[in-house]
Scaffold this motif. Structure first.
Motif, PDB file in Angstrom:
ATOM      1  N   UNK A  31      18.041  -7.825  -3.027  1.00 65.28           N
ATOM      2  CA  UNK A  31      17.614  -6.571  -3.656  1.00 65.28           C
ATOM      3  C   UNK A  31      17.109  -6.898  -5.047  1.00 65.28           C
ATOM      4  N   UNK A  32      15.885  -6.454  -5.322  1.00 71.34           N
ATOM      5  CA  UNK A  32      15.282  -6.770  -6.617  1.00 71.34           C
ATOM      6  C   UNK A  32      14.768  -5.502  -7.281  1.00 71.34           C
ATOM      7  N   UNK A  33      15.235  -5.234  -8.490  1.00 74.12           N
ATOM      8  CA  UNK A  33      14.689  -4.126  -9.261  1.00 74.12           C
ATOM      9  C   UNK A  33      13.883  -4.722 -10.400  1.00 74.12           C
ATOM     10  N   UNK A  34      12.600  -4.333 -10.485  1.00 74.10           N
ATOM     11  CA  UNK A  34      11.751  -4.909 -11.520  1.00 74.10           C
ATOM     12  C   UNK A  34      11.323  -3.835 -12.489  1.00 74.10           C
ATOM     13  N   UNK A  35      11.876  -3.906 -13.697  1.00 76.75           N
ATOM     14  CA  UNK A  35      11.413  -3.055 -14.788  1.00 76.75           C
ATOM     15  C   UNK A  35      11.365  -1.569 -14.402  1.00 76.75           C
ATOM     16  N   UNK A  36      12.424  -1.100 -13.731  1.00 77.24           N
ATOM     17  CA  UNK A  36      12.354   0.271 -13.210  1.00 77.24           C
ATOM     18  C   UNK A  36      12.676   1.307 -14.287  1.00 77.24           C
ATOM     19  N   UNK A  37      12.055   2.473 -14.123  1.00 76.62           N
ATOM     20  CA  UNK A  37      12.353   3.628 -14.963  1.00 76.62           C
ATOM     21  C   UNK A  37      12.595   4.808 -14.037  1.00 76.62           C
ATOM     22  N   UNK A  38      13.652   5.570 -14.347  1.00 78.27           N
ATOM     23  CA  UNK A  38      13.852   6.798 -13.581  1.00 78.27           C
ATOM     24  C   UNK A  38      14.800   7.714 -14.337  1.00 78.27           C
ATOM     25  N   UNK A  39      15.049   8.890 -13.804  1.00 77.60           N
ATOM     26  CA  UNK A  39      15.905   9.862 -14.476  1.00 77.60           C
ATOM     27  C   UNK A  39      15.899  11.182 -13.741  1.00 77.60           C
ATOM     28  N   UNK A  40      16.334  12.212 -14.425  1.00 75.80           N
ATOM     29  CA  UNK A  40      16.439  13.538 -13.820  1.00 75.80           C
ATOM     30  C   UNK A  40      15.427  14.456 -14.477  1.00 75.80           C
ATOM     31  N   UNK A  41      14.452  14.900 -13.720  1.00 78.25           N
ATOM     32  CA  UNK A  41      13.430  15.778 -14.273  1.00 78.25           C
ATOM     33  C   UNK A  41      12.753  15.121 -15.456  1.00 78.25           C
ATOM     34  N   UNK A  42      12.783  15.797 -16.603  1.00 76.43           N
ATOM     35  CA  UNK A  42      12.115  15.288 -17.802  1.00 76.43           C
ATOM     36  C   UNK A  42      12.939  14.197 -18.488  1.00 76.43           C
ATOM     37  N   UNK A  43      14.234  14.173 -18.170  1.00 76.44           N
ATOM     38  CA  UNK A  43      15.116  13.262 -18.885  1.00 76.44           C
ATOM     39  C   UNK A  43      15.091  11.883 -18.249  1.00 76.44           C
ATOM     40  N   UNK A  44      14.657  10.890 -18.994  1.00 75.93           N
ATOM     41  CA  UNK A  44      14.649   9.540 -18.462  1.00 75.93           C
ATOM     42  C   UNK A  44      15.967   8.864 -18.817  1.00 75.93           C
ATOM     43  N   UNK A  45      16.603   8.263 -17.839  1.00 74.92           N
ATOM     44  CA  UNK A  45      17.907   7.638 -18.045  1.00 74.92           C
ATOM     45  C   UNK A  45      17.789   6.120 -17.993  1.00 74.92           C
ATOM     46  N   UNK A  46      16.940   5.612 -17.078  1.00 71.96           N
ATOM     47  CA  UNK A  46      16.765   4.171 -16.924  1.00 71.96           C
ATOM     48  C   UNK A  46      15.459   3.768 -17.600  1.00 71.96           C
ATOM     49  N   UNK A  47      15.558   2.816 -18.519  1.00 70.95           N
ATOM     50  CA  UNK A  47      14.371   2.395 -19.273  1.00 70.95           C
ATOM     51  C   UNK A  47      14.099   0.925 -19.019  1.00 70.95           C
ATOM     52  N   UNK A  48      13.360   0.593 -17.994  1.00 69.84           N
ATOM     53  CA  UNK A  48      12.979  -0.795 -17.765  1.00 69.84           C
ATOM     54  C   UNK A  48      14.144  -1.700 -17.410  1.00 69.84           C
ATOM     55  N   UNK A  49      14.804  -1.355 -16.307  1.00 60.96           N
ATOM     56  CA  UNK A  49      15.974  -2.140 -15.881  1.00 60.96           C
ATOM     57  C   UNK A  49      15.556  -3.201 -14.860  1.00 60.96           C
ATOM     58  N   UNK A  50      16.020  -4.425 -15.060  1.00 61.54           N
ATOM     59  CA  UNK A  50      15.777  -5.518 -14.114  1.00 61.54           C
ATOM     60  C   UNK A  50      17.097  -5.973 -13.533  1.00 61.54           C
ATOM     61  N   UNK A  51      17.106  -6.164 -12.223  1.00 61.44           N
ATOM     62  CA  UNK A  51      18.358  -6.584 -11.597  1.00 61.44           C
ATOM     63  C   UNK A  51      18.042  -7.280 -10.280  1.00 61.44           C
TER      64      UNK A  51
ATOM     65  N   UNK B 201      12.357  -3.871  -4.505  1.00 62.62           N
ATOM     66  CA  UNK B 201      12.112  -4.574  -3.244  1.00 62.62           C
ATOM     67  C   UNK B 201      13.442  -4.857  -2.577  1.00 62.62           C
ATOM     68  N   UNK B 202      13.500  -4.565  -1.299  1.00 63.77           N
ATOM     69  CA  UNK B 202      14.702  -4.882  -0.527  1.00 63.77           C
ATOM     70  C   UNK B 202      14.295  -5.820   0.587  1.00 63.77           C
ATOM     71  N   UNK B 203      14.779  -7.048   0.527  1.00 67.40           N
ATOM     72  CA  UNK B 203      14.481  -8.024   1.557  1.00 67.40           C
ATOM     73  C   UNK B 203      12.975  -8.167   1.789  1.00 67.40           C
ATOM     74  N   UNK B 204      12.225  -8.186   0.695  1.00 71.61           N
ATOM     75  CA  UNK B 204      10.785  -8.366   0.810  1.00 71.61           C
ATOM     76  C   UNK B 204      10.000  -7.083   0.997  1.00 71.61           C
ATOM     77  N   UNK B 205      10.669  -5.971   1.383  1.00 68.54           N
ATOM     78  CA  UNK B 205       9.945  -4.708   1.583  1.00 68.54           C
ATOM     79  C   UNK B 205       9.937  -3.918   0.282  1.00 68.54           C
ATOM     80  N   UNK B 206       8.760  -3.409  -0.075  1.00 67.98           N
ATOM     81  CA  UNK B 206       8.686  -2.554  -1.262  1.00 67.98           C
ATOM     82  C   UNK B 206       9.189  -1.160  -0.885  1.00 67.98           C
ATOM     83  N   UNK B 207      10.319  -0.753  -1.440  1.00 71.64           N
ATOM     84  CA  UNK B 207      10.899   0.540  -1.069  1.00 71.64           C
ATOM     85  C   UNK B 207      10.610   1.613  -2.114  1.00 71.64           C
TER      86      UNK B 207
END
Lengths: 233, 323
Positions: free
Chosen positions: A2-22, A59-65
């Motif tokens: 499982x690969x997270x590349x520079x992800x951003x997300x949150x709830x509505x207008x509020x962004x909680x994740x700012x460029x997380x890599x894992x 990406x999960x096991x090579x698939x872009x999810x």
């Protein structure tokens, strides 16, 4: 796996994740630790597609999810056990388990109701009880059992120890350790440091929507500065 | 989750037997009432299927029933097609319409879902109302009943048709109960309980809701075929939204999510309408008061409330034995 590349997300207008890599390696247990409100649960909800990405890629096991529907991601083998457990109160314990097993891939199925009951014998006595009649520990076991019925390739656990008695926490620890020995990939979100440190091969500390520290449990124990800065209250 | 308990089987058997007895010994007018009850009961079963178990309240079930009635009537009266294939076509038409509306509307939920079903139902009403070819507001006549002479029955006889309609309730109830007990029904309960959770378990929830509406609409379509054959004349009134509202009242009055409650509710509703209607035109007041009382008592409906009392008592009795 499982690969997270520079992800951003949150709830509505509020962004909680700012460029997380894992990156979570196959067969490993990876724990996300951090204070309340830093985006640990949000990360899990983004992985399963309940929250959509505003930037980055998963990406999960090579698939872009990144753009897949939650049910498509689930069918790839991503099983999620929410903090709230979300047992279906109107269904019995057996029905809760069967519901999750119905959509699991038929070939190579290794989990069925009997195996879940072997795994969590406490549930065996409660099979015909309604989901609303279970104790917190039983609900947690059922929630994990339900996730296993999906034949997961990765298990996402959101604070499995929250609100449980120490003896139940010990039982859940033993069971998760058993899954780890069998080679299950687990991404664990926890507040209970000792629980997470005992299970995890790798620990990532989350702060302000990013990964701020990464290493093994032993390294974290000796790194008092990181411990103080990102976990201390 | 739906359970076909002995109490439910018993209640259903009593209601159906009472309807057959009433039709047999009550004369022509009683038979008309029994047929009216049967049509409303089948429609109520179809609504309870989605509203009581899937949590999707709709205000277009009347329109779905009317569509099937029009489908059957056009094929038989205008094109001379045999009534049995025409009935299947009418039911299929209803199911397709229900599925199409649900596919769009189930992307919303709650009040927006209800309003979307209302809008689609009223659209259909307006189209049929304005169509000269379908008779507009004058409606259509000359609709045949099933020809059952090959098994020695005559459905033009009011008693035989009334018993056939009661048989229709039993069949529709059986189909709904079987589906609700299956994995399909379990998934629907899960979606009702927690939709995001079902998606995380790998269920494409809108597809499932669409399928549930298709099934529900097919059952409503059966009611439509009976309605068309009953009066042998249909008008757009059948599709008007108040019909959908009325059946929703019947379901709530009888007991939402009990399946047998709506059947009982239909019987009570139609009987009240005729019995109170003998004394006053304002029979709606009596139904309204009854509805308020059932809702205030906990919203379980007449059957649901009775079930609640009985299971509560037997639990108390068991506890006092154990103590």
């Amino acid at each position: 796996m499982l690969e997270l590349k520079n992800i951003e997300s949150g709830y509505g207008e509020t962004r909680v994740i700012h460029g997380l890599d894992l990156t979570v390696e196959a067969g490993s247990v990876h724990a996300l630790l951090g204070r309340n409100g830093v985006g640990k649960s949000t990360t899990l909800k983004t992985i399963i597609g309940q929250l959509s990405l505003t930037a980055g890629q998963i990406r999960f096991d090579g698939t872009d999810t990144s753009d897949l529907n939650p049910y498509d991601i689930a069918r790839l083998g991503v099983a999620y056990v929410p903090e709230t457990r979300d047992i279906f109160g109107a269904l019995s314990v057996r029905e809760n388990l069967e519901l999750a097993g119905r959509l699991a891939p038929a070939e190579g199925a290794s989990w069925d109701v009997d195996r879940v009951l072997d795994f969590f014998p406490n549930l065996a006595d409660r099979m015909s009880n309604g989901g609303h009649e279970l104790s917190g520990g039983e609900q947690q076991m059922l929630a994990i059992g339900r996730a296993l019925m999906m034949e997961p390739r990765i298990l996402l656990l959101d604070e499995p120890t929250e609100g449980l008695a120490p003896i139940i926490i010990q039982q859940i620890f033993t069971k998760l350790n058993q899954l780890k020995t069998e080679g299950m990939t687990i991404l664990l979100v926890e507040q209970n440091f000792n629980f997470a440190a005992g299970l995890a091969d790798m620990i990532s500390l989350v702060g302000r929507g990013q990964i701020v520290w990464q290493g093994t449990a032993d390294a974290l124990k000796t790194d008092t500065e990181a411990h103080e800065k990102w976990l201390g209250v | 989750m739906f359970h076909q308990t002995p109490a439910r089987s018993f209640t259903l058997a009593v209601v159906l037997a009472a309807l057959v007895a009433y039709a047999t010994f009550g004369g022509f007018f009683a038979r008309e009432i029994v047929i009216e009850i049967a049509i409303l009961a089948i429609l109520a079963i179809s609504l309870d299927f989605v509203a009581g178990f899937g949590g999707m309240v709709s205000l277009f079930h009347g329109a779905v029933m009317g569509l099937s009635a029009y489908g059957y009537s056009v094929l038989t009266a205008k094109f001379g097609i045999h009534p049995i294939p025409a009935a299947f076509a009418g039911i299929f038409l209803a199911a397709s319409f229900g599925a199409a509306v649900a596919a769009i509307a189930s992307r919303t939920s709650g009040i927006f879902f209800i309003m979307a079903t209302l809008a689609f139902g009223q659209m259909l009403y307006t189209i049929i109302f304005k169509s000269r070819w379908l008779g507009g507001d004058d409606g259509m006549g000359g609709i045949p009943r099933f020809d059952a002479s090959w098994i020695g029955l005559d459905f033009n006889d009011s008693l035989q048709f009334a018993i056939f309609a009661v048989f229709g309730i039993a069949v529709c109830y059986g189909i709904a109960a079987l589906l609700l007990r299956s994995a399909f029904g379990r998934t629907m309960c899960g979606i009702h309980g927690n939709e995001p959770r079902m998606r995380a378990l790998g269920v494409s929830t809108w597809k499932h809701k669409t399928a549930a509406f298709a099934i529900s609409s097919a059952i409503a379509g059966v009611a439509g075929v009976f309605a068309a054959q009953h009066t042998q004349y249909i008008s757009p009134e059948l599709l008007f939204w108040t019909v959908s509202g009325e059946v929703l009242i019947v379901v709530i009055l009888g007991g939402l999510g009990t399946l047998v409650g709506p059947v009982l509710g239909a019987a009570i509703f139609v009987l009240l309408k005729h019995e109170v209607g003998n004394y006053t035109d304002h029979w709606h007041i009596v139904v309204g008061l009854l509805l308020i009382v059932t809702v205030m008592a906990g919203g379980r409906g007449i059957y649901g409330q009775a079930e609640h009392w009985i299971t509560g008592r037997s639990r108390k009795a068991r506890e006092s034995l154990n103590a």
